[in-house]
Design a protein around this motif. Structure first.
Motif, mmCIF file in Angstrom:
data_model
loop_
_atom_site.group_PDB
_atom_site.id
_atom_site.type_symbol
_atom_site.label_atom_id
_atom_site.label_comp_id
_atom_site.label_asym_id
_atom_site.label_seq_id
_atom_site.Cartn_x
_atom_site.Cartn_y
_atom_site.Cartn_z
ATOM 1 N N LYS A 162 0.836 -1.202 0.000
ATOM 2 C CA LYS A 162 0.000 0.000 0.000
ATOM 3 C C LYS A 162 0.870 1.252 0.000
ATOM 4 O O LYS A 162 0.587 2.220 -0.704
ATOM 5 C CB LYS A 162 -0.924 0.005 1.234
ATOM 6 N N GLY A 163 1.940 1.243 0.778
ATOM 7 C CA GLY A 163 2.834 2.393 0.855
ATOM 8 C C GLY A 163 3.745 2.552 -0.343
ATOM 9 O O GLY A 163 4.450 3.559 -0.461
ATOM 10 N N ASN A 164 3.738 1.580 -1.239
ATOM 11 C CA ASN A 164 4.627 1.627 -2.397
ATOM 12 C C ASN A 164 3.877 1.486 -3.712
ATOM 13 O O ASN A 164 4.283 0.744 -4.605
ATOM 14 C CB ASN A 164 5.712 0.553 -2.259
ATOM 15 N N GLY A 165 2.783 2.216 -3.800
ATOM 16 C CA GLY A 165 2.105 2.357 -5.083
ATOM 17 C C GLY A 165 0.867 1.506 -5.291
ATOM 18 O O GLY A 165 0.071 1.791 -6.180
ATOM 19 N N PHE A 166 0.674 0.461 -4.510
ATOM 20 C CA PHE A 166 -0.491 -0.397 -4.700
ATOM 21 C C PHE A 166 -1.623 0.092 -3.793
ATOM 22 O O PHE A 166 -1.996 -0.540 -2.819
ATOM 23 C CB PHE A 166 -0.128 -1.863 -4.450
ATOM 24 N N SER A 167 -2.147 1.242 -4.183
ATOM 25 C CA SER A 167 -3.128 1.938 -3.345
ATOM 26 C C SER A 167 -4.558 1.459 -3.549
ATOM 27 O O SER A 167 -5.431 1.777 -2.761
ATOM 28 C CB SER A 167 -3.060 3.439 -3.626
ATOM 29 N N HIS A 168 -4.795 0.679 -4.605
ATOM 30 C CA HIS A 168 -6.164 0.268 -4.935
ATOM 31 C C HIS A 168 -6.393 -1.202 -4.578
ATOM 32 O O HIS A 168 -5.751 -2.088 -5.141
ATOM 33 C CB HIS A 168 -6.425 0.483 -6.422
#
Length: 176
Positions: free
Chosen positions: A46-52
Motif C-alpha cells: 500500500k505504501g509503495n504504489g499499490f493503493s487500490h
C-alpha cells in the motif's frame, strides 16, 4: 517482468521469510504468504504504489481443510497488479482485518463473513449485507448443500401446467 515489479519482489522477499512468487505475466504476480506475514506485506505494498484494493475474496479448499484469503491490489502509477494470498484453517476461520489499510475492506470482510463464516478481528461491523435472516452454515462453503437447504426450508409443491394460458402469454393475447 518489469523493473518496478522486480523491485517489489526483492523488497517483499526481505519482509517475508516464506513467500512463493508466481509470475502470471509481465505486470501481474501472485504472492503466497504465511498468514503471519500478510499484514506487513500488504502495508508495504500500500505504501509503495499499490493503493487500490480491487478485490478481496476467498477460495474454499475443503479437501485441505483451508480457506485461501485473496487480495488483489492495483497500482495506478505502473499498471501492475499483485495478488496476495494466504491460507487459514477452516475450523478456526479467523483473520485480521485490513480496514485500517483500505477502509473499503470492511465491506469485503462483511461479505466474506456472511458467505464463508470467516471472522475478522478488528472489524466490529460484521452484520449481514445480503442474508438478513440466514440460519444455516454460510452458503458459499463447499460443504453447504443447497438442495438439502431448499428441501428443509421450502415444502414440495405440485403445479399444474396450463399450456393454453402460457401459449396466450407467448402469442401476446394476454399480459402475464
Amino acid at each position: 517482468m518489469t523493473n518496478s515489479m522486480n523491485e517489489v519482489i526483492n523488497n517483499v522477499k526481505n519482509i517475508a521469510s516464506q513467500v512463493v512468487i508466481n509470475e502470471i505475466d509481465e505486470r501481474e504476480i501472485k504472492l503466497e504468504l504465511n498468514e503471519k506475514e500478510v499484514i506487513n506485506v500488504l502495508s508495504y505494498l500500500k505504501g509503495n504504489g499499490f493503493s487500490h484494493l480491487s478485490l478481496m475474496t476467498v477460495v474454499d479448499w475443503i479437501a485441505e481443510n483451508k480457506f485461501e484469503i485473496v487480495y488483489i491490489l492495483f497500482s495506478w502509477e505502473t499498471g501492475n497488479k499483485i495478488i496476495v494470498s494466504t491460507k487459514i484453517d477452516r475450523k478456526e476461520a479467523k483473520f485480521v482485518t485490513i480496514k485500517h489499510l483500505w477502509p473499503t475492506a470492511r465491506f469485503y470482510e462483511r461479505e466474506i463473513h456472511e458467505f464463508f463464516g470467516i471472522e475478522f478481528k478488528g472489524n466490529d461491523d460484521m452484520k449481514p449485507l445480503f442474508l438478513e435472516i440466514w440460519d444455516d452454515i454460510p452458503p458459499l462453503r463447499k460443504d453447504f448443500d443447497p438442495l438439502e437447504y431448499s428441501k428443509k426450508k421450502f415444502p414440495d409443491r405440485e403445479y399444474e401446467k396450463d399450456v393454453i394460458h402460457e401459449a396466450k402469454i407467448i402469442r401476446g393475447d394476454i399480459n402475464g
